[in-house]
Scaffold this active site. Structure first.
Site, PDB file in Angstrom:
ATOM      1  N   ASN A   1      49.325  33.722  50.581  1.00  0.00           N
ATOM      2  CA  ASN A   1      49.585  33.081  52.062  1.00  0.00           C
ATOM      3  C   ASN A   1      51.045  32.543  52.649  1.00  0.00           C
ATOM      4  OD1 ASN A   1      48.631  31.185  53.379  1.00  0.00           O
ATOM      5  ND2 ASN A   1      47.943  29.478  52.142  1.00  0.00           N
TER       6      ASN A   1
ATOM      7  N   LYS B   1      52.219  30.204  55.136  1.00  0.00           N
ATOM      8  CA  LYS B   1      51.813  29.291  55.354  1.00  0.00           C
ATOM      9  C   LYS B   1      52.736  29.368  56.411  1.00  0.00           C
ATOM     10  CE  LYS B   1      50.160  26.616  50.436  1.00  0.00           C
ATOM     11  NZ  LYS B   1      50.093  26.077  49.952  1.00  0.00           N
TER      12      LYS B   1
ATOM     13  N   HIS C   1      41.564  26.431  53.650  1.00  0.00           N
ATOM     14  CA  HIS C   1      41.905  26.037  52.817  1.00  0.00           C
ATOM     15  C   HIS C   1      42.576  24.783  53.092  1.00  0.00           C
ATOM     16  CE1 HIS C   1      46.610  25.959  50.991  1.00  0.00           C
ATOM     17  NE2 HIS C   1      45.975  27.129  50.631  1.00  0.00           N
TER      18      HIS C   1
ATOM     19  N   GLU D   1      45.183  22.917  52.461  1.00  0.00           N
ATOM     20  CA  GLU D   1      45.545  21.917  53.678  1.00  0.00           C
ATOM     21  C   GLU D   1      44.831  22.004  54.368  1.00  0.00           C
ATOM     22  OE1 GLU D   1      48.766  24.489  53.323  1.00  0.00           O
ATOM     23  OE2 GLU D   1      49.230  24.055  50.786  1.00  0.00           O
TER      24      GLU D   1
ATOM     25  N   GLU E   1      40.254  27.510  44.199  1.00  0.00           N
ATOM     26  CA  GLU E   1      41.605  26.544  44.882  1.00  0.00           C
ATOM     27  C   GLU E   1      42.025  24.820  44.426  1.00  0.00           C
ATOM     28  OE1 GLU E   1      44.583  29.255  46.986  1.00  0.00           O
ATOM     29  OE2 GLU E   1      44.095  27.910  48.373  1.00  0.00           O
TER      30      GLU E   1
ATOM     31  N   GLY F   1      50.818  24.592  45.712  1.00  0.00           N
ATOM     32  CA  GLY F   1      52.064  24.189  44.981  1.00  0.00           C
ATOM     33  C   GLY F   1      52.672  22.586  44.346  1.00  0.00           C
TER      34      GLY F   1
ATOM     35  N   SER G   1      49.257  27.507  42.359  1.00  0.00           N
ATOM     36  CA  SER G   1      50.883  28.020  41.387  1.00  0.00           C
ATOM     37  C   SER G   1      50.819  29.430  40.688  1.00  0.00           C
ATOM     38  CB  SER G   1      50.910  27.087  40.634  1.00  0.00           C
ATOM     39  OG  SER G   1      50.984  25.561  41.463  1.00  0.00           O
TER      40      SER G   1
END
Ligand code: PEP
Length: 257
Positions: free
Chosen positions: A9, A11, A98, A100, A168, A174, A214
């Site tokens: 991904n 991003k 996702h 985010e 996730e 991250g 991660s």
């Protein structure tokens, strides 16, 4: 047997020249590894890169996809991109839900259900993301959160052949923190149980469930060896070709000979 999928991904990273360099590194690395029979490799790039990346990946085993899509096919939705537009690029996968998108852009399960349907009904594969926040985990609500993210979005009309789920944990994205193997396997088991209640056990056993949060060269082998972990959704480490290739290599090594 479920073939592992390693999905990157990107991003909101990479302009065209940097993207071409990274893709060259990934394609060369996958070629040297000779892993394409045992592992599927996907990169999900920003919208702007989809057409040039399609060209760069032509005649290679590496697939490409998008990171989001609007649920409507067209309309007055300034700044949005629809699934038919994504199909034009030749991409095969779309990430939906996702963390985010959920937590920065406020997308909720009811809207994500429409997006998942739009992707699958158009003949593309959806990578549908679920995961709990740290507060939810600490409050003992992880199973409840995962079950509502699954149950409110994935119904039996969603063609299971075009569904990949990514677990996730939000607290691991991250942050450098990774779910322990026990935590990852436990939640993947809940996701598979949810799939079995929506479809049936045989169908659920055919759906790939990726772990994301991660994932790095140093922890990939352990995570990918878990029985219900069928690949990885990789953020930071997919932006460095050698790290992404090392994760693909760990996936290839996890496939029984
Ligand atoms: C992600 O963006 O889906 C992700 C898992 O990021 P990272 O690997 O950087 O935690």
């Amino acid at each position: 047997m479920r073939k592992p999928l390693i999905a990157g991904n990107w991003k909101m990273h990479k302009t065209l020249d940097d993207a071409r360099e990274l893709v060259t590194g990934i394609v060369d690395g996958v070629g040297k590894l000779g892993a394409s029979d045992g592992v599927e490799v996907l990169i999900c790039t920003p919208f702007t890169l989809l057409f040039p990346i399609a060209k760069a990946l032509a005649n290679t085993p590496v697939m490409f996809g998008a990171q989001n899509a609007h649920e409507e096919a067209q309309g007055a939705f300034t700044g949005e991109v629809s699934v038919p537009m994504l199909k034009d690029t030749g991409c095969t996968h779309v990430i939906i839900g996702h963390s985010e998108r959920r937590h920065v852009f406020g997308e909720k399960n009811d809207r994500l259900a429409k997006k998942v349907r739009a992707v699958v009904d158009a003949g593309l594969t959806v990578i549908y993301c679920v995961g709990e926040t740290l507060d939810e985990r600490e409050a003992g609500k992880t199973r409840e959160v995962i079950e509502s993210q699954m149950g409110e979005v994935i119904d039996s009309d969603v063609l299971a052949d075009r569904l990949v789920v990514a677990y996730e944990p939000v607290w691991a994205i991250g942050t450098g923190k990774t779910a322990s193997p026990e935590q990852a396997q436990e939640v993947h088991g809940w996701v598979r149980a949810s799939l079995a209640s929506t479809y049936d056990k045989t169908t659920a056993d055919g759906v790939r469930i990726l772990y994301g949060g991660s994932v790095k060269p140093g922890n990939a082998a352990e995570l990918l060896s878990l029985p219900d972990v069928d690949g990885a959704l990789v953020g930071g480490a997919c932006l460095v070709a050698s790290d992404f290739i090392a994760i693909i290599s760990a996936a290839a090594a996890s496939v029984p000979a």
